[in-house]
Design a protein around this motif. Structure first.
Motif, PDB file in Angstrom:
ATOM      1  N   VAL A   1       1.052  -1.182  -0.004  1.00 14.60           N
ATOM      2  CA  VAL A   1      -0.027   0.078   0.195  1.00 14.60           C
ATOM      3  C   VAL A   1       0.795   1.309  -0.156  1.00 14.60           C
ATOM      4  CG1 VAL A   1      -1.925   1.121   1.295  1.00 14.60           C
ATOM      5  CG2 VAL A   1      -1.867  -1.034   0.939  1.00 14.60           C
ATOM      6  N   SER A   2       2.030   1.540   0.830  1.00  9.92           N
ATOM      7  CA  SER A   2       2.715   2.525   1.118  1.00  9.92           C
ATOM      8  C   SER A   2       3.721   2.833   0.016  1.00  9.92           C
ATOM      9  CB  SER A   2       3.402   2.456   2.331  1.00  9.92           C
ATOM     10  OG  SER A   2       4.487   1.515   2.245  1.00  9.92           O
ATOM     11  N   GLN A   3       3.900   2.033  -0.977  1.00  4.22           N
ATOM     12  CA  GLN A   3       4.852   2.189  -2.315  1.00  4.22           C
ATOM     13  C   GLN A   3       4.198   3.228  -3.032  1.00  4.22           C
ATOM     14  OE1 GLN A   3       5.170  -0.967  -4.921  1.00  4.22           O
ATOM     15  NE2 GLN A   3       3.037  -1.618  -4.753  1.00  4.22           N
ATOM     16  N   TYR A   4       2.942   3.472  -2.842  1.00  5.38           N
ATOM     17  CA  TYR A   4       2.057   4.546  -3.757  1.00  5.38           C
ATOM     18  C   TYR A   4       2.126   5.981  -3.182  1.00  5.38           C
ATOM     19  CZ  TYR A   4       1.634   0.760  -6.761  1.00  5.38           C
ATOM     20  OH  TYR A   4       1.564  -0.433  -7.700  1.00  5.38           O
ATOM     21  N   ILE A   5       2.263   5.932  -1.720  1.00  6.76           N
ATOM     22  CA  ILE A   5       2.166   7.166  -0.920  1.00  6.76           C
ATOM     23  C   ILE A   5       3.290   7.939  -0.644  1.00  6.76           C
ATOM     24  CG2 ILE A   5       1.102   7.705   1.399  1.00  6.76           C
ATOM     25  CD1 ILE A   5      -0.362   5.248   1.429  1.00  6.76           C
ATOM     26  N   LEU A   6       3.347   9.212  -1.124  1.00  7.93           N
ATOM     27  CA  LEU A   6       4.511  10.087  -0.898  1.00  7.93           C
ATOM     28  C   LEU A   6       4.408  10.813   0.379  1.00  7.93           C
ATOM     29  CD1 LEU A   6       5.209  10.880  -4.756  1.00  7.93           C
ATOM     30  CD2 LEU A   6       6.449   9.316  -3.364  1.00  7.93           C
ATOM     31  N   ALA A   7       4.072  10.331   1.481  1.00  8.07           N
ATOM     32  CA  ALA A   7       3.835  10.992   2.546  1.00  8.07           C
ATOM     33  C   ALA A   7       4.355  10.189   3.858  1.00  8.07           C
ATOM     34  CB  ALA A   7       2.512  11.326   2.921  1.00  8.07           C
ATOM     35  N   GLU A   8       4.848  10.766   4.908  1.00  4.59           N
ATOM     36  CA  GLU A   8       5.271  10.075   6.081  1.00  4.59           C
ATOM     37  C   GLU A   8       4.240   8.899   6.510  1.00  4.59           C
ATOM     38  OE1 GLU A   8       8.203  10.161   7.766  1.00  4.59           O
ATOM     39  OE2 GLU A   8       8.889  11.793   5.965  1.00  4.59           O
ATOM     40  N   ILE A   9       5.076   7.703   6.511  1.00  5.74           N
ATOM     41  CA  ILE A   9       4.149   6.603   7.105  1.00  5.74           C
ATOM     42  C   ILE A   9       4.162   6.637   8.787  1.00  5.74           C
ATOM     43  CG2 ILE A   9       3.711   4.163   6.677  1.00  5.74           C
ATOM     44  CD1 ILE A   9       3.227   5.789   4.183  1.00  5.74           C
ATOM     45  N   PRO A  10       3.048   6.518   9.309  1.00  8.14           N
ATOM     46  CA  PRO A  10       3.087   6.251  10.654  1.00  8.14           C
ATOM     47  C   PRO A  10       3.820   4.746  11.212  1.00  8.14           C
ATOM     48  CG  PRO A  10       0.758   6.094   9.896  1.00  8.14           C
ATOM     49  CD  PRO A  10       1.751   6.459   8.674  1.00  8.14           C
ATOM     50  N   THR A  11       4.621   4.786  12.258  1.00 11.79           N
ATOM     51  CA  THR A  11       5.350   3.620  12.408  1.00 11.79           C
ATOM     52  C   THR A  11       4.746   3.197  14.075  1.00 11.79           C
ATOM     53  OG1 THR A  11       6.987   5.086  13.375  1.00 11.79           O
ATOM     54  CG2 THR A  11       7.162   4.183  10.980  1.00 11.79           C
ATOM     55  N   THR A  12       4.266   4.101  14.695  1.00 13.48           N
ATOM     56  CA  THR A  12       3.706   3.697  15.886  1.00 13.48           C
ATOM     57  C   THR A  12       1.952   4.102  16.219  1.00 13.48           C
ATOM     58  OG1 THR A  12       3.987   5.932  17.062  1.00 13.48           O
ATOM     59  CG2 THR A  12       5.834   4.393  16.862  1.00 13.48           C
TER      60      THR A  12
END
Length: 186
Positions: A45-56
């Motif tokens: 999913v995140s491969q297409y998102i150019l934004a910070e991905i939450p990790t917590t």
């Protein structure tokens, strides 16, 4: 002074759309944080998102707080796409206002729900809301060319490819080319 439709609409309660027997669009809640963190962190999913991905979980809660604040600051709004009757968040659709009459639409979906027509069904009331209730004249969307499913989905909903924006988004130390799609109502 007369208020425009956009600011007037924000005086109403957050819009909820019960658009399908199994799904609805509703306001994001802090209780969505764990589901959001789970699907949004998936590399597929995140491969297409150019934004910070939450990790917590805290990061996810902060992102939800931000998305909720858009409506109350009258700068946009973000829905949770949720399953009924569990109310489990499986995706999101949101608007960022660019001007009184233009907004950028964004959407994401848990990968196990890809290709089932769920996002297409959810986009219908979201676009209708933007056009009829917010009074938008143009809705734009930005996506990576590699995100073929999003490109197809936008075209299915009447968006046309306007142009490639070269080195338009800076993320993680890299500039990305993106595709701009627009849906005009005039």
């Amino acid at each position: 002074m007369q208020q425009n439709k956009v600011s007037h609409y924000f005086l109403n309660p957050f819009p909820i759309f019960d658009f399908h027997e199994d799904y609805l669009l509703r306001e994001q809640e802090l209780s969505d944080a764990s589901n959001f963190l789970f699907y949004y962190n998936d590399p597929v999913v995140s491969q297409y998102i150019l934004a910070e991905i939450p990790t917590t979980l805290t990061d996810a809660e902060n992102e939800i707080r931000y998305c909720r604040s858009l409506f109350y600051k009258q700068t946009g709004l973000y829905w949770s796409l949720a399953r009924k009757p569990s109310d489990q968040m499986i995706g999101a659709i949101g608007y960022y206002l660019k001007s009184q009459y233009e907004a950028e639409i964004c959407f994401d979906l848990h990968k196990k729900h890809w290709g089932l027509g769920i996002m297409s069904a959810a986009l219908t009331p979201a676009i209708q809301f933007g056009r009829e209730l917010m009074g938008l004249r143009c809705i734009s969307a930005i996506t990576l060319a590699a995100n073929l499913a999003s490109c197809r989905l936008l075209k299915k909903h009447g968006f046309h490819h306007e142009k490639t924006l070269y080195q338009h988004r800076y993320f993680n130390g890299q500039l990305y080319n993106v595709e701009r799609y627009t849906l005009n109502f005039e």
